[in-house]
Design a protein around this motif. Structure first.
Motif, PDB file in Angstrom:
ATOM      1  N   LYS A  69       0.821  -1.209   0.000  1.00  0.00           N
ATOM      2  CA  LYS A  69       0.000   0.000   0.000  1.00  0.00           C
ATOM      3  C   LYS A  69       0.856   1.261   0.000  1.00  0.00           C
ATOM      4  O   LYS A  69       0.460   2.276  -0.540  1.00  0.00           O
ATOM      5  CB  LYS A  69      -0.928   0.015   1.212  1.00  0.00           C
ATOM      6  N   THR A  70       2.038   1.191   0.633  1.00  0.00           N
ATOM      7  CA  THR A  70       2.879   2.370   0.796  1.00  0.00           C
ATOM      8  C   THR A  70       4.304   2.072   0.363  1.00  0.00           C
ATOM      9  O   THR A  70       4.881   1.056   0.769  1.00  0.00           O
ATOM     10  CB  THR A  70       2.880   2.827   2.270  1.00  0.00           C
ATOM     11  N   GLU A  92      -1.459   2.789  -2.558  1.00  0.00           N
ATOM     12  CA  GLU A  92      -2.226   4.016  -2.314  1.00  0.00           C
ATOM     13  C   GLU A  92      -1.309   5.206  -2.078  1.00  0.00           C
ATOM     14  O   GLU A  92      -1.662   6.331  -2.379  1.00  0.00           O
ATOM     15  CB  GLU A  92      -3.121   3.830  -1.086  1.00  0.00           C
ATOM     16  N   ASN A  93      -0.151   4.950  -1.482  1.00  0.00           N
ATOM     17  CA  ASN A  93       0.753   6.027  -1.089  1.00  0.00           C
ATOM     18  C   ASN A  93       2.143   5.816  -1.666  1.00  0.00           C
ATOM     19  O   ASN A  93       2.838   4.883  -1.297  1.00  0.00           O
ATOM     20  CB  ASN A  93       0.857   6.103   0.441  1.00  0.00           C
ATOM     21  N   SER A 116      -3.220  -0.100 -11.711  1.00  0.00           N
ATOM     22  CA  SER A 116      -4.516   0.525 -11.435  1.00  0.00           C
ATOM     23  C   SER A 116      -4.847   1.555 -12.506  1.00  0.00           C
ATOM     24  O   SER A 116      -3.992   2.334 -12.930  1.00  0.00           O
ATOM     25  CB  SER A 116      -4.487   1.211 -10.069  1.00  0.00           C
ATOM     26  N   PRO A 120      -2.460   6.525  -8.081  1.00  0.00           N
ATOM     27  CA  PRO A 120      -2.401   6.658  -6.621  1.00  0.00           C
ATOM     28  C   PRO A 120      -2.523   8.132  -6.220  1.00  0.00           C
ATOM     29  O   PRO A 120      -1.993   9.013  -6.896  1.00  0.00           O
ATOM     30  CB  PRO A 120      -1.014   6.107  -6.266  1.00  0.00           C
TER      31      PRO A 120
END
Length: 159
Positions: A69-70, A92-93, A116, A120
């Motif tokens: 995620k990060t 995401e990050n 994706s 992000p």
């Protein structure tokens, strides 16, 4: 988790598979592992800390698990020239740029493939080097272009 400086400056380390169950790679965990050429990060890892693979000058092959995620600032800074990296849809990050490339995710990355169709939230034109080629899902070029444009047209290819 893998603690900060766990393998720091271990010049004999050439490749590693992080065991499933590890959730975080702390800051500087593999800093200056100059012989490290490849690493597989399992699906259990959600966070890659700042400078985690900083100055791993031979690192050319990175496989990121689908739960990351990060990715922290300078995570892959000064890795092997021409390195390719896939950014899973789970990310995401990404490290925010701060006005200079020294605070980017990485240098020397030739190709960045995003899984994706939505960029992000923390992606900026400073996250990667401006000469990188970006591969994005079909139909998402415009969304990525808005973020990645700096001077001239960024090289974005839909797949």
């Amino acid at each position: 988790y893998l603690p900060s400086y766990a393998f720091c400056r271990l010049s004999s380390l050439t490749n590693i598979t992080i065991p499933d169950g590890v959730e975080k790679i702390e800051n500087y965990a593999f800093e200056k592992c100059s012989s490290l050429t490849e690493i597989t990060i399992p699906n259990s890892v959600t966070t890659i800390g700042e400078n985690a693979f900083y100055n791993c000058s031979s690192l050319a092959n990175v496989v990121l698990g689908n739960s990351v995620k990060t990715i922290g600032a300078n995570a892959f800074y000064n890795c092997a020239s021409g390195m390719n990296i896939n950014i899973p849809a789970s990310v995401e990050n990404l490290a925010k740029g701060t006005g200079n490339y020294n605070n980017s995710i990485c240098t020397n990355i030739a190709n960045v493939r995003f899984e994706s169709s939505t960029p992000p939230a923390t992606l900026t034109w400073q996250t990667f080097q401006p000469y990188s080629t970006y591969y994005v899902p079909a139909g998402s070029k415009a969304a990525y272009r808005e973020i990645l444009i700096i001077e001239g047209e960024p090289k974005i290819i839909e797949y």
